[in-house]
Design an enzyme around this catalytic site. Sequence first.
Site, PDB file in Angstrom:
ATOM      1  N   TYR A 199       0.630   4.621  -2.332  1.00 29.68           N
ATOM      2  CA  TYR A 199       0.494   5.964  -1.782  1.00 29.68           C
ATOM      3  C   TYR A 199       1.555   6.904  -2.351  1.00 29.68           C
ATOM      4  O   TYR A 199       1.257   8.058  -2.692  1.00 29.68           O
ATOM      5  CB  TYR A 199       0.605   5.927  -0.262  1.00 29.68           C
ATOM      6  CG  TYR A 199      -0.458   5.117   0.436  1.00 29.68           C
ATOM      7  CD1 TYR A 199      -1.677   4.830  -0.188  1.00 29.68           C
ATOM      8  CD2 TYR A 199      -0.248   4.600   1.714  1.00 29.68           C
ATOM      9  CE1 TYR A 199      -2.652   4.076   0.436  1.00 29.68           C
ATOM     10  CE2 TYR A 199      -1.221   3.839   2.344  1.00 29.68           C
ATOM     11  CZ  TYR A 199      -2.414   3.579   1.710  1.00 29.68           C
ATOM     12  OH  TYR A 199      -3.372   2.833   2.338  1.00 29.68           O
ATOM     13  N   TYR A 206     -12.155  10.109  -0.504  1.00 32.05           N
ATOM     14  CA  TYR A 206     -13.417   9.887   0.188  1.00 32.05           C
ATOM     15  C   TYR A 206     -13.208  10.017   1.704  1.00 32.05           C
ATOM     16  O   TYR A 206     -12.123   9.774   2.226  1.00 32.05           O
ATOM     17  CB  TYR A 206     -14.023   8.531  -0.171  1.00 32.05           C
ATOM     18  CG  TYR A 206     -13.222   7.322   0.235  1.00 32.05           C
ATOM     19  CD1 TYR A 206     -13.419   6.717   1.472  1.00 32.05           C
ATOM     20  CD2 TYR A 206     -12.291   6.765  -0.630  1.00 32.05           C
ATOM     21  CE1 TYR A 206     -12.690   5.598   1.847  1.00 32.05           C
ATOM     22  CE2 TYR A 206     -11.566   5.645  -0.272  1.00 32.05           C
ATOM     23  CZ  TYR A 206     -11.761   5.071   0.963  1.00 32.05           C
ATOM     24  OH  TYR A 206     -11.039   3.971   1.327  1.00 32.05           O
ATOM     25  N   ARG A 210       0.822  -1.213   0.000  1.00 34.67           N
ATOM     26  CA  ARG A 210       0.000   0.000   0.000  1.00 34.67           C
ATOM     27  C   ARG A 210       0.860   1.269   0.000  1.00 34.67           C
ATOM     28  O   ARG A 210       0.505   2.262  -0.634  1.00 34.67           O
ATOM     29  CB  ARG A 210      -0.947  -0.008   1.210  1.00 34.67           C
ATOM     30  CG  ARG A 210      -2.070  -1.006   1.098  1.00 34.67           C
ATOM     31  CD  ARG A 210      -3.196  -0.704   2.068  1.00 34.67           C
ATOM     32  NE  ARG A 210      -2.784  -0.782   3.458  1.00 34.67           N
ATOM     33  CZ  ARG A 210      -2.817  -1.882   4.189  1.00 34.67           C
ATOM     34  NH1 ARG A 210      -3.247  -3.010   3.650  1.00 34.67           N
ATOM     35  NH2 ARG A 210      -2.430  -1.883   5.454  1.00 34.67           N
TER      36      ARG A 210
END
Length: 275
Positions: free
Chosen positions: A71, A93, A67
Site C-alpha cells: 500500500y 475497483y 500488504r
Amino acid sequence: MARPGSLWVVGTGIQLMGQVTLETESALRDATKVLYVVTDPVTKGWLADLNPSAEDLIDLYGEGKQRIETYHQMVDRILECVRAGEDVCAAFYGHPGVFVYPGHEAVRRAREEGYRAGMLPGVSAEDCLFADLGIDPGATGCQSFEATDFLVYRRRFDEHVPLVLWQISCIGQLTHETETSIRGLELLAAHLTQAYSAEHEAIVYEAARYPITAPLMARVAVADLPRAPVSGISTLVVLPARPALADRTMVEQLGLSDSYVLRKAQRAIPETARA
C-alpha cells in the site's frame, strides 16, 4: 495557490466498467496520468483504451509480502506522478474509500503537500450486497466490521440487526496470501456461537463481477463456517436471530402506533434471506 499537479482517487465499481459513474469516467479521460488497481482484464483493457497513460499497480503485490508495504509503495508511486506536475487519476475497483488504504493516504498526503486532491464515490460491494440480499439499512439498521478487527477488538454487536463481516478469508493475515485462513474462520465461528446458536444461518456473499453471472449467496450454519465456500472476495452476512423488542414507553412518548412496531418487526429479516 495550488501547486502544479493534482489527484483524483476514483472507483470503477464491482461489475466490470458498467458501474463506473459519468463523473469518474470524465476524470479518467481527462487525466494526464492514470494509475489503477483492478482485478479483471476487461476493465484493464477499457482503462488503457480510455487513457493510454494507464499504468497497472497490481504487480506491487507479492505472495507473503506485507500488504501495508504494498500500500505504501502504491501511495509513493501516485505521489511521484503528482509531484511531477501530472493531473493524476488513481482508480481502484469498488468504492475508492472502502477498504482502500492507498486511496485515503494518497489524498491526505497530496493535500498536506499543497496539491489539489479529492475522491469520487463508486459502487462498493456493500451497495451490491444491499441490492442482492434485499437488506435496507434504513429498516432495522446494519452493522459492518472488518472480520479481523471484529475479533481482535471484540466489537459489540446487536444480534437483532444484520451483521456484515468483511474479508473473512484472511482473518489474522497481514501478508498477501491466496489461501483462506481456516484457523481464522474457526475462531470467528466460535466467537459468533456465543451470541447465536451453532445452527443459526448466515450467508457467504460475493457480488457478481460480470453481467452474465449471478452473485454468490451460499447459506451456511455459523458453526460450519470453516467448511464454507469462501474465497478472497467473500463477505459474511449473519442474519438477525429474532426481531428486536420495542420499548413500549418510548413508543408511547413518541406517539407511534402499534402498526409502526409491527412493520418494523416484519422487516427485521430481509425478504431475500427468507427464501
